[in-house]
Scaffold this motif. Structure first.
Motif, PDB file in Angstrom:
ATOM      1  N   LEU A 349      26.851  -3.486  38.258  1.00 35.23           N
ATOM      2  CA  LEU A 349      26.669  -2.976  36.884  1.00 35.23           C
ATOM      3  C   LEU A 349      26.980  -4.031  35.971  1.00 35.23           C
ATOM      4  CD1 LEU A 349      25.837  -0.440  35.326  1.00 35.23           C
ATOM      5  CD2 LEU A 349      28.359  -0.068  34.948  1.00 35.23           C
ATOM      6  N   ALA A 350      26.374  -4.370  34.906  1.00 33.05           N
ATOM      7  CA  ALA A 350      26.470  -5.391  33.951  1.00 33.05           C
ATOM      8  C   ALA A 350      27.955  -5.118  33.426  1.00 33.05           C
ATOM      9  CB  ALA A 350      25.331  -5.258  32.755  1.00 33.05           C
ATOM     10  N   GLU A 351      28.421  -6.286  33.080  1.00 31.00           N
ATOM     11  CA  GLU A 351      29.999  -6.177  32.724  1.00 31.00           C
ATOM     12  C   GLU A 351      29.890  -5.539  31.271  1.00 31.00           C
ATOM     13  OE1 GLU A 351      33.696  -7.055  32.449  1.00 31.00           O
ATOM     14  OE2 GLU A 351      32.455  -7.648  34.124  1.00 31.00           O
ATOM     15  N   GLU A 352      29.037  -5.494  30.556  1.00 27.93           N
ATOM     16  CA  GLU A 352      29.172  -4.935  29.268  1.00 27.93           C
ATOM     17  C   GLU A 352      29.303  -3.314  29.571  1.00 27.93           C
ATOM     18  OE1 GLU A 352      25.621  -4.341  26.783  1.00 27.93           O
ATOM     19  OE2 GLU A 352      24.500  -5.759  28.133  1.00 27.93           O
ATOM     20  N   TYR A 353      28.556  -3.057  30.382  1.00 29.40           N
ATOM     21  CA  TYR A 353      28.762  -1.366  30.812  1.00 29.40           C
ATOM     22  C   TYR A 353      29.804  -1.037  31.452  1.00 29.40           C
ATOM     23  CZ  TYR A 353      23.917  -1.213  29.018  1.00 29.40           C
ATOM     24  OH  TYR A 353      22.688  -1.179  28.233  1.00 29.40           O
ATOM     25  N   GLN A 354      30.180  -2.155  32.333  1.00 30.49           N
ATOM     26  CA  GLN A 354      31.479  -1.895  32.901  1.00 30.49           C
ATOM     27  C   GLN A 354      32.432  -1.350  31.932  1.00 30.49           C
ATOM     28  OE1 GLN A 354      32.661  -4.059  36.440  1.00 30.49           O
ATOM     29  NE2 GLN A 354      30.551  -4.900  36.889  1.00 30.49           N
ATOM     30  N   GLN A 355      32.661  -2.287  30.874  1.00 27.41           N
ATOM     31  CA  GLN A 355      33.793  -2.171  29.918  1.00 27.41           C
ATOM     32  C   GLN A 355      33.467  -0.616  29.310  1.00 27.41           C
ATOM     33  OE1 GLN A 355      33.737  -5.560  27.440  1.00 27.41           O
ATOM     34  NE2 GLN A 355      34.073  -6.999  28.998  1.00 27.41           N
ATOM     35  N   LYS A 356      32.179  -0.550  29.006  1.00 26.24           N
ATOM     36  CA  LYS A 356      32.101   1.005  28.222  1.00 26.24           C
ATOM     37  C   LYS A 356      32.295   1.937  29.099  1.00 26.24           C
ATOM     38  CE  LYS A 356      29.781   3.632  25.474  1.00 26.24           C
ATOM     39  NZ  LYS A 356      29.890   3.701  23.826  1.00 26.24           N
ATOM     40  N   PHE A 357      32.066   1.964  30.422  1.00 23.12           N
ATOM     41  CA  PHE A 357      32.618   3.083  31.264  1.00 23.12           C
ATOM     42  C   PHE A 357      33.978   3.212  31.486  1.00 23.12           C
ATOM     43  CE2 PHE A 357      28.639   4.185  34.230  1.00 23.12           C
ATOM     44  CZ  PHE A 357      27.849   3.974  33.590  1.00 23.12           C
ATOM     45  N   SER A 358      34.800   2.100  31.459  1.00 19.59           N
ATOM     46  CA  SER A 358      36.271   2.382  31.667  1.00 19.59           C
ATOM     47  C   SER A 358      36.910   2.844  30.510  1.00 19.59           C
ATOM     48  CB  SER A 358      36.725   0.688  31.849  1.00 19.59           C
ATOM     49  OG  SER A 358      36.567  -0.024  30.534  1.00 19.59           O
TER      50      SER A 358
END
Length: 528
Positions: A349-358
């Motif tokens: 998963l793209a890094e920007e979305y990983q941050q969003k998910f977290s």
């Protein structure tokens, strides 16, 4: 006579007001559900002499049944034009699909072969895999290639055991043909047969009144004898073409994905003694009659239905044994190799979305299927969502595309809807999600394999996963409040499959067994 009709009408109107005579009341017309359309089909098969429809010893009912299934599936989803699809629609290749003037250009552009260019015995492959244009199984990989997620994992394993070949029929002029140039594993195009006049219908056994009964039992469709005859003639023409083609390719085992469109091909292989295999691509235990309700099947089975069903686990295997009771048909449990293969082929998963998910405690997937509208429960989940929940919308590959506004007027700060989430492979998305919600989608089983909790809703959701709901592996909910209440009791740190539906097997050994079996039956084959 007129006075009699008036008196009768008034008397019936009066009687309808008496509670215990409610059966006289004409039922209110309601819109038929997809399931009720399918029930029309199975009821017709139970009442009519469908096995009396034959050409020589060839049962023609599977050909017709599959066409009716495709039509009812379309009508049940509001596509009323499917009620009158052309007789050649199942196999395509009409002059309007593939104009004669365009055949030479398309043949050259896509490096396709005419059947006469294939010399008998020039391939002699062990395993032949048939794929179709614009299949929903195609997945776009990061390198720009298209991977057949159902077919290709088996194709790769087959190539380790024996010789394997992918083939696709060029039977329609379509921009989607361009995808073939970017297949991860190339397929050989073969030109579809040219339409010709046939009179196979004049030699078939036809139960008296079959179409009349069909039109009465399945009123959403309308059949005439000219349409039915043309359909049979085209299917038999296609079957004869496939017999010629398979003689030239000379495979030992033929694989396909979605046997309901391939009756002529399967029958041609049966005629030549070539083993046929259907690779499971979606839910088989549930409400749709493609893999259910074949009570009309004769003891020996049907020539136009595959010999072997590759299935994900014992649940599907048990169902196949119960449904396809003909001696010709049997399941083989293979698991679903794509579930692990996809992690090897795709980025996370793209890094920007990983941050969003977290930033959220609970991450949920809203799985769209072929609904015409956004399910009410999805709108309710978003409207009543706690602030620590994140919702991600995943569209069906061939379903409608929706906007955030379609999910209601509620704020959408915690809702992600983007083509990115439709294109990323599910396994990478599962790595960062906790729950999946659907109306009984196949995605539910894939999510379970990855350790997610599954919620299903609606009658269809329960029917597709009755066993899982009843044993507590899945949760059936009627509204958002029920889902949020149950979710608060779950431990999202626990990542494990709760169903065990996907078996882990030695697929290479299964292919070796198919090959060994092919050598044993070699004298019986009619190739050459």
């Amino acid at each position: 006579m007129k006075l009699y009709r008036i008196i009768r009408k008034n008397v019936r109107k009066l009687l309808r007001n008496i509670p215990w005579l409610a059966f006289l009341v004409k039922p209110t017309t309601t819109e038929k559900t997809l399931q009720s359309h399918f029930k029309d089909l199975t009821k017709f098969a139970a009442l009519a002499d469908v096995n009396g429809l034959k050409l020589g010893d060839e049962y023609l009912w599977p050909y017709f049944r599959q066409r009716l299934w495709v039509q009812l599936y379309g009508v049940g989803r509001g596509k009323m034009e499917k009620a009158k699809i052309p007789p050649e629609a199942m196999q395509r290749g009409r002059l309007s699909d593939l104009p004669l003037a365009d055949r030479p250009k398309l043949k050259k552009k896509y490096n396709a072969l005419d059947i006469n260019e294939i010399k008998p015995g020039s391939y002699n492959v062990d395993f032949l895999f048939m794929v179709v244009t614009n299949a929903s199984e195609t997945v776009l990989l990061p390198d720009g290639s298209y991977y057949h997620r159902v077919t290709d994992p088996f194709y790769e394993i087959a190539g380790e055991v024996g010789s394997a070949m992918k083939m696709e029929m060029l039977r329609v002029k379509s921009p989607q043909l361009e995808r073939s140039k970017m297949y991860h594993h190339k397929a050989q195009y073969v030109m579809a047969p040219v339409p010709t006049q046939r009179d196979d219908h004049s030699r078939m056994s036809y139960p008296v009144g079959l179409l009349k009964r069909l039109n009465r039992r399945i009123p959403s469709l309308e059949y005439t004898h000219p349409i039915f005859r043309k359909f049979i003639n085209w299917e038999m023409h296609t079957r004869d073409y496939y017999i010629d083609l398979l003689r030239r390719i000379n495979p030992r085992v033929l694989f396909l994905n979605g046997f309901h469109y391939q009756a002529p091909l399967i029958s041609a292989a049966h005629h030549l003694g070539i083993k046929t295999v259907d690779i499971q691509h979606g839910i088989q235990v549930g409400y749709n009659p493609l893999y259910n309700d074949w009570e009309e099947m004769p003891p020996e089975g049907y020539q136009a239905v595959v010999d072997t069903f590759f299935v994900w686990g014992e649940k599907e295997a048990d169902s196949i044994r119960k449904v396809f009771r003909g001696t010709k048909h049997a399941p083989v449990v293979t698991g679903f190799p794509w579930l692990t293969r996809q992690l090897e082929l795709t980025p996370p998963l793209a890094e920007e979305y990983q941050q969003k998910f977290s930033q959220y405690r609970v991450k949920g997937l809203l799985i769209m299927q072929n609904q015409g509208d956004v399910p009410h429960i999805y709108k309710e989940l978003i409207r009543r969502s706690p602030p620590d929940y994140l919702w991600v919308v995943r569209h069906h590959p061939k379903g409608n595309r929706f906007t955030l506004a379609d999910f209601g007027p509620a704020p959408h700060d915690n809702v992600l809807l983007d083509t990115y989430f439709d294109q990323i492979v599910l396994a990478q998305l599962f790595e960062h999600a906790d729950i999946a919600i659907s109306e009984g989608s196949t995605v539910a089983i894939e999510a379970d394999y990855a350790g997610l909790y599954n919620f299903v809703f609606g009658e269809k959701g329960y029917q597709n996963y009755t066993q899982e709901v009843d044993n507590g592996s899945f949760f059936h909910v009627k509204n958002a409040a029920a889902l949020y209440s149950k979710a608060e009791t779950l431990d999202f740190t626990l990542r494990e499959s709760r169903t065990g539906n996907y078996a882990k097997t030695d697929v290479k050994a299964i292919f070796q067994g198919l090959l060994d079996e092919g050598f044993e039956t070699e004298p019986e084959r009619k190739i050459g």
